[in-house]
Structures are given as C-alpha cells and as structure tokens.
Scaffold this active site. Structure first.
Site, PDB file in Angstrom:
ATOM      1  N   ASP A 305     118.120  46.753  96.363  1.00 53.53           N
ATOM      2  CA  ASP A 305     117.031  45.837  96.065  1.00 53.53           C
ATOM      3  C   ASP A 305     116.343  45.488  97.380  1.00 53.53           C
ATOM      4  OD1 ASP A 305     115.260  44.220  94.721  1.00 53.53           O
ATOM      5  OD2 ASP A 305     116.772  43.078  93.656  1.00 53.53           O
ATOM      6  N   LEU A 306     115.127  45.001  97.279  1.00 54.10           N
ATOM      7  CA  LEU A 306     114.288  44.798  98.464  1.00 54.10           C
ATOM      8  C   LEU A 306     114.984  43.912  99.495  1.00 54.10           C
ATOM      9  CD1 LEU A 306     111.555  45.196  99.875  1.00 54.10           C
ATOM     10  CD2 LEU A 306     110.736  43.179  98.633  1.00 54.10           C
TER      11      LEU A 306
END
Length: 781
Positions: A305-306
């Site tokens: 995830d970012l």
C-alpha cells in the site's frame, strides 16, 4: 554485473517474440536487464504528475515522467487518470475519457521509444465503485454493493468498470476490498462488502471475475488487486492502520475471502498498513510468501500500500534504515512498491549489500513482467481512441448503476406499511443535508462530477412526481451546527402530505481538507465552516450518533404530525435508536452512487420492491462493540443499560412482499473430501407484488473441539418470486463449509451433529434441521 551494450539488445530477442511462452520471454528479458532496470520495474509512481493538459483537446507527457523513465526505469504508474482534492485534479485541469486514452498512448509511446528495452508501463487505477476518473460511471460504494447479496449483479458491474478503465489505457483496477467490517468506528467501512467472511468471499469472487474476465489480454478487462492483506479493518479502537490483535483461528476468518478470491484467479494483492500480532503486514513472510504464494499458489504480484514500505521504518519502527525496510518487504514477499519511494535506490543498495539476493529480486520482477506479457502489452501497448464514448458512462452503464443502487437499498422498518407512497401525492417535502448534495451521495474515492451527472434524492423524487409540488429544504448540515434552519424545514413539512428526511454522513472531500502522504484525510475543523466529512479514509469515529443537529431536525419534522420517512445516506452503521422507535419507515441507502436519487424514488414510490439485506450489524450503542453476528459462543450477556442484541441484525431487510418458508429437507452424501450436504426448501410469496428474497443458510457445529460461533453464513440465494408463486430453493454445503481449525491447527471436519438454520436474516430463522457426519475428514492445511 557485466555491462550490457546496445549490440546485445539488437540480437534476436526472445522476449519480443509472441510465439514464445511467457516463461521464456520473462527469462530472456531478465537476462538483458541491469540491476537498476529490474528495480525500476518494481516502482509504481504517482501518475497524476506525469502529464500536462495543454487544452481540452491536447495532453502531453510531463518532464517528470521523462525524468522517471530515464533516471528511474519505472515500470508502473498509479492514479494517472485520478481526479480529486488530494491530487488537485479538477473538471478543468483533469482529463476526460478521450484525453485520458490519448495520454496513456503517449505515455506508452514515450517509454517504449526512449528506454533501452522498450518495456511498456503498467497503469493502475482505483476502481472500487467505478473507475475514479472524470466522466466514468459511479456505482454504489462497496457496502451498498454488499447489501445486494447478488454476485451475478456485481460481476456485471465489475465488467463494466473494467471496460471503462481498460479502454482509457489502464491495466490494473484496485479492488475489491475484502476486509471484514467488524469495527464500525473505522473510517473505511464503506469500502468493504460487510462483516461476514462467506458473503465477502462470494462477492469478491464475482468482482475479480468481472474485472479479469476469461482473458486479461481481451482489451476489455483489467487485473484485480485485492485489498488489504490482511485483517486491516479490525485495528484497535477503530484507528485506521493501527495494530491488529487477533488469534490464529480468528485470523482465518479474515484470510478466507482472500483465499477464495486468489483461488478464483485474482492476479494482484495489496498489503495492509496495519500489523498483526506485532508483525507489519508489509513485512509478514508467513502471510505473503508462506500462505499467499506457497500454500494458496498465488501466481500474481504483491504490491505494498502507498508508503507502507517506508512505514516499516517510520510508523512501525521495525526497520533502522530505508535499505532495511526495502529488504524486509521484498524478502517477505512484496513484489512492487506503490509510491516508488520504498524500493528504488534503497533496494538497489540492499541488493549490492547482499541484504537481498538476486534470486529474490528476479522472482519479484518476473511476477510483474509475466503479467505484462500475459496482458499482451508488448504487442498491443496502445488503445483505440475511437471507441471511448460508447464504452465509458454509456446509457447501458448508467442503467446498470441504477439497478445496483436499487438492489443496494435496505428497508429497515415499514410500520403500518407506510411505504410505498402513493404517486398521487400532491405535496412532498424533501428535507435534510443529504437530500440534494451530489458528493455526499457518492462516497470516498470519487472523482469530481458535473452536477447533471448525478441524480440526488430531491431530483429523483421530482423525476418520479412531475405533477406534484416537491419542496427541498436543507435544514442543517452533517456536522456544522451553524448551517441550520430547522424552522424552514418544519414549515415545509407542515405544508406537505409527506416529509422525506435524508440524513446520515459524508465522505465528501473538499479542497480545504488536508492529507497525509498516503492520501488519507486529516481530521481538522477549521474556524469557519466545518466540512460534512465524517467517514472515508482517515475519518475514524469515537461515537456513532448522527452528528450535528440532524436528530434535532428529524424530531422537529416528526413533531409536525406530517407522515415522515427517513432515508439514511452514509458510509458506516450509525445509531438509529430514536428513529427506530419513532419514525414509521426507514430506508438505508449507504452511498448509492450517481443514480441513487432515482433508485431511492423507485423504492419509495413502489416502482421497485426493496430487496437489500444488511451486510453489517447495526449497533444500539458504541458500548456494545463489537456486535458482528457470528461471534464465538457463549451468547453475549445483556448489559445493565441495554441488551446485547444489535438494533438491526446482519442479513435484515424488509420487502413489500411477504415470504413463507416450508418443506426443508437435508440430504447428506458422505464421500470423504467430496462430501456434500444438499439442502432444499420451498419459498412462497404471500404478498401482492413480485419480490426478491435472499434465502440465508446458517450452520452451527453443535459440539466441536474448539470454540466456534453459534451460527455462520455458509450459503445464500437471491430469487425473484411472483405473488402467490412458490419456488424450490436448492442450497449446498461442501467439506470446506463444515471444517474448522482444531487444537493442533489442522483443518478438519469433525464427526458429529450439525444444525442448519434457514432464515431471512441471521436472527429471523424460519426453518431448522440437524444432520450427522459419521466420520471425521482431514483437509489440507
């Protein structure tokens, strides 16, 4: 590593030969790549920086993109076509679908012509309830999709989303989210299908198959990225991304939807920001390598995830340097870095320092490259810009958005059959902060919208009643108590034959909202007008009551004596105790998407018979949490102040028809691993209108070696039945449905008695029957 010169690249290249197998092409390409080129393929940069809109007809790649290709050898972009307040892309400076297709072609053309090996880039986009881009179709948010209990419908929806995304030049759709929503204070409940593993799995499989189709090289399908692996939605206190503390058996509930979706063919999985029992998900070898890849046979790629690789150092404090964080992530099984700052130079250094072996790096790169080959990007990197209009936000897709919205609506209460309302009504007051606000109706992860693209509740009712006087009064805001004119709402109600009050919550972002690097919003009340936003990523709640003066508004309207209907538009369960006691009809709409106003009017005035069922339990108090239906035995004890039951249970949803269940029969065929339990019953529509009913099968393992829930959903079927008609319903249990994880952590069906419960909700059980399994059955772990 030996230098690779231009002459080698000019040699007959196996990787450019489509007649060769994917493995042959990947292996050939790997041999030609430098360390820097390999690491570049694992970097997914923020895409909205990569273009410059010249005018309404022309778009160019940006210098930042050119630099990223030359200096970083990038392999992927994320959110290139995205528009929202975080990206600062608006209807003016963002891209319409035609410009988007032109841009993605230019991005591919540049990277192919200006990189040594000519590897096309992957373009990933947010696709949870429609492609998050300007001009696309906006479907109901996932919690509404979950309320349909209709996998076939979600397959159709996902196919439409995939088509809209792919024809604009993107290849990967982020979604579905398979987290279990067992903590309503958590800000991202709206992005999930609900609280139940089985329901989430069935709907997740449908979306994966709709996204990916039979062949991802079709030009109409995208790779599905499952989010967030794993157990992200039950962090302590409902804090987004906080620690998750669960046991080994409980973890299996959260893994179940992912396992089913992976085995259905999902080709990408995203890690979670949270940690499980002290191990961050982005560095969890047992989850990623051992379970996902080795045990389940996952052959796609894992993406962080970012910013979650950097989070190993910053948030979780388990890595001492960027190199350590990069090494921990890739060694645990993370193949790609969303954001581009977790691997990149840090991973190059980690390989040079022998923290990461070349074989581990090559395995990750191979997974990404294999999907580029399988998608046919080396042969067909461009999209046809001539077929955009007929495929993006088409009339067919708008009609589908209305259909999904209709089936997502849950009739919670209908005392005295006040609904459906008579279309001959002369005066209608439509009141409330969510009655005529397009962004409050759409949920988080939504692009900017021209107003005429969205039908609000007020507009939907006006469309339905062209001859009536339909009056709109806002009355109050969601949170801001200074934006209040309850007197005007009361006057409108007094002058009307019926008052429809539309309350709830909002995930609508605005350009004043502040964001952290991951895109999550920061809760911050300005001294001026307070945003409506009380849900959506980053907006966790400590309480669940209607915020601001909404309840005061509802009470004032009710006090006029005008028949009152409550419609709630929101992203999470809220406390509805007073309305449940005092308002005769309550319709749950969640975030119903662009056609929500029409769909709500269809239900209110009887053109569609509501069929939605709750995919989450609605509590009476935050003090009850958690209230999900399939908790472990024993039965929860009542509190001093209130009982332990939810206000509305999982699976609940009323209809304008009535349904009678009868003639239950259970047939067990014991054949070891092929054992099946066939269940059959009759369902009759006793009402005066055609209705759709969701028949729900719950199972109880009466005596088990470990503690289990008193009921677990194991099958369901949604059917349409005409007035007076009876239909035979067939359901089936397989070995996997009967199994548990025993004391020795072995998957096993234990011999003994099982109880089948058939009902219209988890509490409204109509029929029961027991059956026996005479011999235990061992399953593969």
């Amino acid at each position: 590593m030996a230098a690779i010169n231009a002459q080698q690249v000019k040699t007959k290249s196996i990787y450019k030969d489509p007649s060769r197998s994917v493995d042959e092409r990947v292996n050939d390409l790997l041999k030609r790549m430098t360390l820097e080129e390999k690491v570049g393929q694992l970097s997914t940069l923020l895409g909205w920086h990569m273009y410059h809109k010249v005018n309404d007809h022309t778009v160019e790649v940006s210098q930042e993109f050119k630099d990223a290709v030359q200096d970083r050898n990038i392999g992927s972009l994320w959110g290139t076509l995205r528009a929202d307040p975080w990206t600062k892309k608006t209807l003016d400076n963002g891209l319409n679908p035609l410009l988007a297709a032109r841009l993605t072609n230019e991005l591919q053309r540049y990277v192919i012509e200006n990189s040594r090996l000519g590897i096309p880039v992957f373009l990933a986009e947010e696709c949870m309830h429609g492609h998050m881009a300007i001009g696309t179709t906006v479907f109901p948010s996932a919690i509404g999709q979950g309320s349909t209990w209709n996998p076939d419908l979600l397959y159709e929806m996902a196919s439409a989303i995939a088509l809209e995304t792919r024809v604009q030049g993107a290849h990967i759709g982020y979604g579905p989210i398979l987290d279990l929503a067992r903590e309503p204070r958590w800000s991202r409940v709206e992005e999930t299908f609900g609280e139940d593993p089985y329901l989430n799995a069935q709907l997740g499989i449908a979306v994966v198959k709709g996204f990916q189709g039979e062949d991802i090289s079709s030009g109409e399908n995208v790779i599905s990225t499952l989010k967030h692996f794993a157990a992200y939605g039950v962090s302590e206190g409902g804090h987004n991304g906080a620690a998750v503390i669960i046991g080994e058996r409980d973890l299996q509930n959260y893994l179940y939807p992912f396992e089913k979706a992976v085995k259905a063919g999902a080709l990408s999985v995203m890690t979670a920001y949270s940690s499980i029992d002290g191990i961050p998900s982005t560095a969890h070898d047992r989850l990623l390598d051992q379970t996902l890849k080795e045990k389940w046979g996952f052959d796609g790629f894992v993406v962080s995830d970012l910013g979650s690789i950097e989070g190993l150092r910053g948030s979780h404090q388990v890595a001492g340097s960027p190199q350590d964080a990069a090494a921990m992530a890739i060694n645990a099984g993370v193949d790609a870095d969303l954001g581009g700052n977790g691997f990149d130079a840090a991973l190059i250094e980690a390989v040079k320092n022998n923290q990461v072996s070349v074989s581990v790096l090559d395995a990750a790169v191979s997974r990404v490259l294999a999907l580029k080959f399988r998608m046919g990007l080396f042969e067909n990197p461009f999209v046809d810009t001539l077929n955009i209009k007929e495929n993006v936000r088409s009339e067919r897709h708008k009609a589908l958005a209305r259909k999904v919205a209709q089936q997502s609506l849950v009739l919670l209460k209908n005392e005295g059959n006040i609904l459906p309302l008579n279309k001959n009504v002369k005066k209608v007051a439509v009141i409330g902060p969510n009655a005529h606000n397009i962004y409050n109706q759409l949920g988080d992860y939504t692009a900017p919208q021209p107003e005429d693209n969205i039908v609000t509740v007020f507009e939907g009712i006006k469309n339905k009643l062209p001859g009536a006087q339909v009056t709109y009064v806002k009355g109050t805001a969601i949170r801001d108590t200074t934006q209040t004119d309850i007197e005007a709402a009361v006057e409108a109600a007094k002058k009307s034959d019926v008052a429809i009050v539309v309350l709830g919550g909002s995930s609508a972002r605005d350009f004043k909202t502040k964001y952290i690097e991951t895109g999550a919003a920061v809760v911050e009340d300005d001294k001026g007008i307070i945003s409506d936003m009380e849900s959506g990523e980053g907006y966790d709640r400590a309480t669940l009551q209607l915020m601001g003066k909404q309840l005061e508004l509802l009470k004032a309207v009710k006090s006029t004596g005008t028949p009152t209907v409550l419609v709630t538009i929101k992203g999470r369960p809220l406390l509805l105790n007073w309305p449940a006691e005092n308002i005769p009809a309550i319709l749950e709409a969640w975030y119903p998407g662009q056609e929500g106003g029409n769909a709500i009017a269809d239900v209110l005035f009887g053109d569609y018979n509501p069929s939605g069922k709750l995919p989450v339990s609605v509590p009476k108090s935050v003090g009850q949490l958690p209230v999900y239906y399939n908790h472990l035995v024993p039965q929860h004890q009542d509190y001093v102040e209130i009982d332990a039951q939810p206000l509305y249970p999982f699976g609940h949803g009323l209809s304008y028809a009535g349904f009678e269940y009868s003639a239950l029969s259970v047939n067990v065929q014991e054949k070891k691993l092929q054992t099946v339990v066939d269940v059959q019953l009759q369902v009759k529509n006793t009402g005066a209108v055609t209705g759709e009913e969701v028949i729900q099968l719950y199972l109880n393992d009466v005596v088990s070696s470990v503690v289990t829930p008193s009921r677990q959903l194991k099958d369901f079927k949604k059917i349409s039945i005409a007035p007076g008609e009876s239909k035979t319903v067939k359901l089936r249990l397989l070995v996997d449905d009967l199994a548990l994880l025993n004391v020795q952590n072995e998957r096993i069906v234990e011999a003994g008695t099982f109880e089948i419960m058939i009902g219209s909700s988890s509490q409204d059980i109509r029929l029961k029957e027991e059956f026996e399994i005479t011999k235990s059955i061992e399953l593969e772990n």
